[in-house]
Scaffold this motif. Sequence first.
Motif, short mmCIF file in Angstrom:
data_model
loop_
_atom_site.label_atom_id
_atom_site.label_comp_id
_atom_site.label_asym_id
_atom_site.label_seq_id
_atom_site.Cartn_x
_atom_site.Cartn_y
_atom_site.Cartn_z
N ASN A 48 0.85 -1.19 0.00
CA ASN A 48 0.00 0.00 0.00
C ASN A 48 0.89 1.24 0.00
O ASN A 48 1.88 1.30 0.72
N ASP A 49 0.53 2.22 -0.82
CA ASP A 49 1.36 3.41 -1.02
C ASP A 49 0.77 4.67 -0.40
O ASP A 49 1.06 5.77 -0.87
N LEU A 50 0.00 4.52 0.67
CA LEU A 50 -0.56 5.72 1.31
C LEU A 50 0.54 6.73 1.68
O LEU A 50 0.36 7.94 1.56
N ARG A 53 1.22 9.25 -0.86
CA ARG A 53 0.20 10.33 -0.92
C ARG A 53 0.43 11.33 0.23
O ARG A 53 0.18 12.51 0.07
N VAL A 73 -8.04 9.86 -0.88
CA VAL A 73 -7.16 8.72 -1.06
C VAL A 73 -7.98 7.42 -1.01
O VAL A 73 -9.18 7.47 -0.75
N ALA A 74 -7.34 6.30 -1.29
CA ALA A 74 -8.07 5.03 -1.32
C ALA A 74 -7.97 4.28 0.01
O ALA A 74 -8.54 3.20 0.16
N THR A 75 -7.19 4.87 0.96
CA THR A 75 -6.92 4.16 2.21
C THR A 75 -7.20 5.07 3.39
O THR A 75 -6.60 6.15 3.49
N ASP A 76 -8.11 4.67 4.24
CA ASP A 76 -8.25 5.34 5.54
C ASP A 76 -8.75 4.29 6.53
O ASP A 76 -9.08 3.16 6.14
N ASP A 252 -3.42 3.43 -3.64
CA ASP A 252 -2.72 4.71 -3.52
C ASP A 252 -1.35 4.73 -4.17
O ASP A 252 -0.62 5.72 -4.06
N GLN A 255 -2.92 5.15 -10.38
CA GLN A 255 -4.21 5.75 -10.71
C GLN A 255 -4.96 4.75 -11.57
O GLN A 255 -4.46 4.32 -12.60
N ASP A 263 -11.08 0.80 -3.68
CA ASP A 263 -10.37 1.23 -2.46
C ASP A 263 -10.32 0.08 -1.47
O ASP A 263 -10.83 -1.01 -1.73
#
Length: 317
Positions: A48-50, A53, A73-76, A252, A255, A263
Amino acid sequence: MLIYKKAGIRGAWIWWFVCTLLSLHGVISETSRALDIMTKYPLIDGHNDLALRLRMHHNNKLSTFNMHHNPRVATDISRLTAGHVGGQVFAAYVLCTAQDKDAVRLTLEQIDVIRRMCTENPEMELVTTAEGMRTSTKIACLISIEGGHSIDSSLAALRMFYQLGVRSMALTHNCNTPWAESSSSYYTYYQQKNNSLTDFGKKENGGLIMVNFYSSFVACSNNANVSVVADHFDHLKQVIGAESIGIGADFDGAQGFPKGLEDVSKYPALIEELISRNWTEEELAGVLRLNFLRVFRKVEKVRKFILVSSSQFNEVS
Ligand SMILES: *[C@@H]1O[C@H](CO)[C@@H](O)[C@H](O)[C@H]1NC(C)=O
Ligand SMILES: *[C@@H]1O[C@H](CO)[C@@H](O)[C@H](O)[C@H]1NC(C)=O
């Protein structure tokens, strides 16, 4: 005669109704089976590349980033929880253009932001061992380095990254290093034009491929969906067996993700699709987390063996 015909039509309607109910029931039960299996075996995702970001949009200032709910973003945390993610490997990624320049410092900054994110949020926990990953009741975070250019060809830098909690490193990203060649020809430096693994690099059995969801990788276009991703799982199972497959979605990091897998809350849709393709609970438990834990434990065993043999060597020499 007329009465008989009417009964026939009514019978057909009832039959249609029963069939619809049954097929709906099939879908519903696959959905709830997917969630049941993921509750029993929470996902450990390998990539995962949070953190990338956080650097791009927030200059690594966590106070300006809402970690609980963040549609940019796609991660929370709320979506990780909805997606039944129990463990996440977060990548410390720096651009290939930093190679031979400030790659080590930039990597340190990415490790720093992942460590702060995972220790400052009570829903997350920074782990460094397979056992820590296995027993965590939170979202366990493990740090990886994405690309060998991060260590600047220095084993000392690698050892110090280990001290900071890094437990995995991809040998290359899009660029070659003086000691490993990428499959990408995007960057031309350190090109050795050897389109294969060296004998040293050839992997033994028992490893793991963690499938990336990025649309351009899985479909060579922006037109991917859950079923296309599941095709990759079916194919890999045929070639290397379910025990060598994991998930490293790359949210993340790129694209364009498949329809239905946009997500980190969407993983159950893939598990549901695999259930409908007759993947067993045992196979899915492996894909979700047990295969990862097996390989991680094996790596720890090898490390222990090397530490013991090198200390014996030191005593002898
Ligand atoms: C290229 O790969 C072959 C096959 O494994 C290996 O024998 C050879 O040493 C490699 N060459 C270089 C320059 O790494
Ligand atoms: C998924 O994408 C493939 C390839 O584009 C297409 O053939 C298939 O119909 C799609 N499936 C669904 C459920 O949309």
